[in-house]
Design a protein around this motif. Sequence first.
Motif, PDB file in Angstrom:
ATOM      1  N   GLU A  42       0.828  -1.207   0.000  1.00 31.01           N
ATOM      2  CA  GLU A  42       0.000   0.000   0.000  1.00 31.01           C
ATOM      3  C   GLU A  42       0.865   1.260   0.000  1.00 31.01           C
ATOM      4  O   GLU A  42       0.558   2.230  -0.699  1.00 31.01           O
ATOM      5  CB  GLU A  42      -0.925   0.014   1.206  1.00 31.01           C
ATOM      6  CG  GLU A  42      -1.851   1.227   1.239  1.00 31.01           C
ATOM      7  CD  GLU A  42      -2.873   1.162   2.344  1.00 31.01           C
ATOM      8  OE1 GLU A  42      -3.751   2.032   2.372  1.00 31.01           O
ATOM      9  OE2 GLU A  42      -2.806   0.225   3.170  1.00 31.01           O
ATOM     10  N   ARG A  96       0.696   3.875  -2.983  1.00 31.13           N
ATOM     11  CA  ARG A  96       0.327   5.252  -2.655  1.00 31.13           C
ATOM     12  C   ARG A  96       1.370   6.244  -3.181  1.00 31.13           C
ATOM     13  O   ARG A  96       1.021   7.296  -3.719  1.00 31.13           O
ATOM     14  CB  ARG A  96       0.151   5.420  -1.150  1.00 31.13           C
ATOM     15  CG  ARG A  96      -0.232   6.853  -0.731  1.00 31.13           C
ATOM     16  CD  ARG A  96      -0.465   6.959   0.751  1.00 31.13           C
ATOM     17  NE  ARG A  96      -1.633   6.168   1.141  1.00 31.13           N
ATOM     18  CZ  ARG A  96      -2.878   6.578   0.990  1.00 31.13           C
ATOM     19  NH1 ARG A  96      -3.128   7.774   0.445  1.00 31.13           N
ATOM     20  NH2 ARG A  96      -3.882   5.825   1.367  1.00 31.13           N
ATOM     21  N   ALA A 117     -10.074   5.779  -5.550  1.00 28.32           N
ATOM     22  CA  ALA A 117     -11.087   6.723  -5.075  1.00 28.32           C
ATOM     23  C   ALA A 117     -10.431   7.983  -4.521  1.00 28.32           C
ATOM     24  O   ALA A 117     -10.890   9.103  -4.762  1.00 28.32           O
ATOM     25  CB  ALA A 117     -11.949   6.060  -4.003  1.00 28.32           C
ATOM     26  N   GLU A 118      -9.353   7.812  -3.773  1.00 28.40           N
ATOM     27  CA  GLU A 118      -8.674   8.953  -3.163  1.00 28.40           C
ATOM     28  C   GLU A 118      -8.081   9.889  -4.210  1.00 28.40           C
ATOM     29  O   GLU A 118      -8.112  11.114  -4.054  1.00 28.40           O
ATOM     30  CB  GLU A 118      -7.567   8.438  -2.241  1.00 28.40           C
ATOM     31  CG  GLU A 118      -6.812   9.527  -1.501  1.00 28.40           C
ATOM     32  CD  GLU A 118      -5.799   8.962  -0.535  1.00 28.40           C
ATOM     33  OE1 GLU A 118      -4.881   9.713  -0.132  1.00 28.40           O
ATOM     34  OE2 GLU A 118      -5.898   7.760  -0.175  1.00 28.40           O
ATOM     35  N   TYR A 119      -7.535   9.307  -5.275  1.00 30.67           N
ATOM     36  CA  TYR A 119      -6.871  10.119  -6.303  1.00 30.67           C
ATOM     37  C   TYR A 119      -7.745  10.327  -7.538  1.00 30.67           C
ATOM     38  O   TYR A 119      -7.254  10.767  -8.567  1.00 30.67           O
ATOM     39  CB  TYR A 119      -5.543   9.469  -6.689  1.00 30.67           C
ATOM     40  CG  TYR A 119      -4.475   9.659  -5.628  1.00 30.67           C
ATOM     41  CD1 TYR A 119      -3.636  10.776  -5.657  1.00 30.67           C
ATOM     42  CD2 TYR A 119      -4.316   8.745  -4.594  1.00 30.67           C
ATOM     43  CE1 TYR A 119      -2.665  10.961  -4.682  1.00 30.67           C
ATOM     44  CE2 TYR A 119      -3.348   8.929  -3.609  1.00 30.67           C
ATOM     45  CZ  TYR A 119      -2.531  10.034  -3.665  1.00 30.67           C
ATOM     46  OH  TYR A 119      -1.567  10.233  -2.695  1.00 30.67           O
ATOM     47  N   ARG A 120      -9.019  10.026  -7.414  1.00 31.26           N
ATOM     48  CA  ARG A 120      -9.987  10.242  -8.503  1.00 31.26           C
ATOM     49  C   ARG A 120      -9.539   9.559  -9.794  1.00 31.26           C
ATOM     50  O   ARG A 120      -9.657  10.100 -10.896  1.00 31.26           O
ATOM     51  CB  ARG A 120     -10.228  11.737  -8.732  1.00 31.26           C
ATOM     52  CG  ARG A 120     -10.792  12.439  -7.512  1.00 31.26           C
ATOM     53  CD  ARG A 120     -10.948  13.937  -7.752  1.00 31.26           C
ATOM     54  NE  ARG A 120     -11.918  14.221  -8.785  1.00 31.26           N
ATOM     55  CZ  ARG A 120     -13.226  14.292  -8.602  1.00 31.26           C
ATOM     56  NH1 ARG A 120     -13.738  14.079  -7.398  1.00 31.26           N
ATOM     57  NH2 ARG A 120     -14.038  14.572  -9.594  1.00 31.26           N
ATOM     58  N   ALA A 132      -9.341   1.712  -3.047  1.00 35.66           N
ATOM     59  CA  ALA A 132      -9.266   2.827  -2.102  1.00 35.66           C
ATOM     60  C   ALA A 132      -8.382   3.947  -2.642  1.00 35.66           C
ATOM     61  O   ALA A 132      -8.737   5.131  -2.563  1.00 35.66           O
ATOM     62  CB  ALA A 132      -8.741   2.336  -0.755  1.00 35.66           C
ATOM     63  N   LEU A 133      -7.231   3.592  -3.197  1.00 34.27           N
ATOM     64  CA  LEU A 133      -6.332   4.609  -3.739  1.00 34.27           C
ATOM     65  C   LEU A 133      -6.939   5.278  -4.972  1.00 34.27           C
ATOM     66  O   LEU A 133      -6.803   6.494  -5.153  1.00 34.27           O
ATOM     67  CB  LEU A 133      -4.983   3.990  -4.088  1.00 34.27           C
ATOM     68  CG  LEU A 133      -4.108   3.591  -2.899  1.00 34.27           C
ATOM     69  CD1 LEU A 133      -2.900   2.803  -3.371  1.00 34.27           C
ATOM     70  CD2 LEU A 133      -3.661   4.830  -2.130  1.00 34.27           C
ATOM     71  N   SER A 152       0.099  11.611  -9.929  1.00 36.45           N
ATOM     72  CA  SER A 152      -0.899  12.682  -9.890  1.00 36.45           C
ATOM     73  C   SER A 152      -0.275  14.054 -10.098  1.00 36.45           C
ATOM     74  O   SER A 152      -0.964  14.994 -10.517  1.00 36.45           O
ATOM     75  CB  SER A 152      -1.666  12.647  -8.564  1.00 36.45           C
ATOM     76  OG  SER A 152      -0.833  13.024  -7.484  1.00 36.45           O
ATOM     77  N   TYR A 159       0.857   6.603  -6.912  1.00 37.49           N
ATOM     78  CA  TYR A 159      -0.295   7.457  -7.219  1.00 37.49           C
ATOM     79  C   TYR A 159       0.044   8.921  -6.974  1.00 37.49           C
ATOM     80  O   TYR A 159      -0.310   9.799  -7.782  1.00 37.49           O
ATOM     81  CB  TYR A 159      -1.501   7.053  -6.369  1.00 37.49           C
ATOM     82  CG  TYR A 159      -2.350   5.966  -6.971  1.00 37.49           C
ATOM     83  CD1 TYR A 159      -3.533   6.261  -7.633  1.00 37.49           C
ATOM     84  CD2 TYR A 159      -1.974   4.629  -6.874  1.00 37.49           C
ATOM     85  CE1 TYR A 159      -4.315   5.260  -8.180  1.00 37.49           C
ATOM     86  CE2 TYR A 159      -2.750   3.619  -7.411  1.00 37.49           C
ATOM     87  CZ  TYR A 159      -3.919   3.946  -8.066  1.00 37.49           C
ATOM     88  OH  TYR A 159      -4.698   2.951  -8.623  1.00 37.49           O
TER      89      TYR A 159
END
Length: 225
Positions: A121, A125, A171-174, A168-169, A132, A128
């Motif tokens: 994770e 993360r 969703a967090e980073y669209r 989950a990641l 981003s 991502y």
Amino acid sequence: MPLTQLTEESDPYCLQPLDAAALLFDAPWSRFAVIGDSLSAGTGGPSPGYTNAGWPDRLASVLRRVRPDLTYLNTAEVGATTEQTLDKQIDRLYEFGPDLVHLPCGANDLVRRQPDFDRIEQLLRRMYALASRTGAQLTTFTLGRAYVVPAFPDWTERVVRVNDITRALAAEYRAVVVDMWDHPVNAREDLLSEDRIHFSASGQAVLATEMVKELAHVLSRTQRD
């Protein structure tokens, strides 16, 4: 009565090229990059009745129909872990300057005696977060049920955990996430290539279609906003 052999034209889970392009007719993306492992690369094998092409090449072809100026970079390497992707591919991603980026989902991080899911994770993360910074639309997918490594009796549990991390990641980073875990295509006997790991051409075609559909949803949300 013998079963009718599916082809790319008759496959209910595949869009034809013109239909796929119609869904993305106003796509803004002109610099498409793919990083990661063999799943990102679209590694696979032939399927009778299907063009022998991986999902990212297929997606690039659809995008090029609506954006003839599309530039496409795929640095994915067979066997690459998330850590190796970070070490060897992120710099090239920045140099390229993409506006659409596909990220891997940690498949090769699972192929060890005892996967460290906290570490997985953490690395995903970081990937991502770095990706981003390009400002690009991010995409990814979850691993399907058909992807099995018999050497690990707990393989299903491993995939469930890494898929949860991916969702989950995303969703967090669209990020766009194509969820292949429960997709009906997993039931196909000929879904996997000869190595029993990668999707054959029929699976690659379905995966490309699902990516087109999810990107179309992004465009429709943008228009509403």
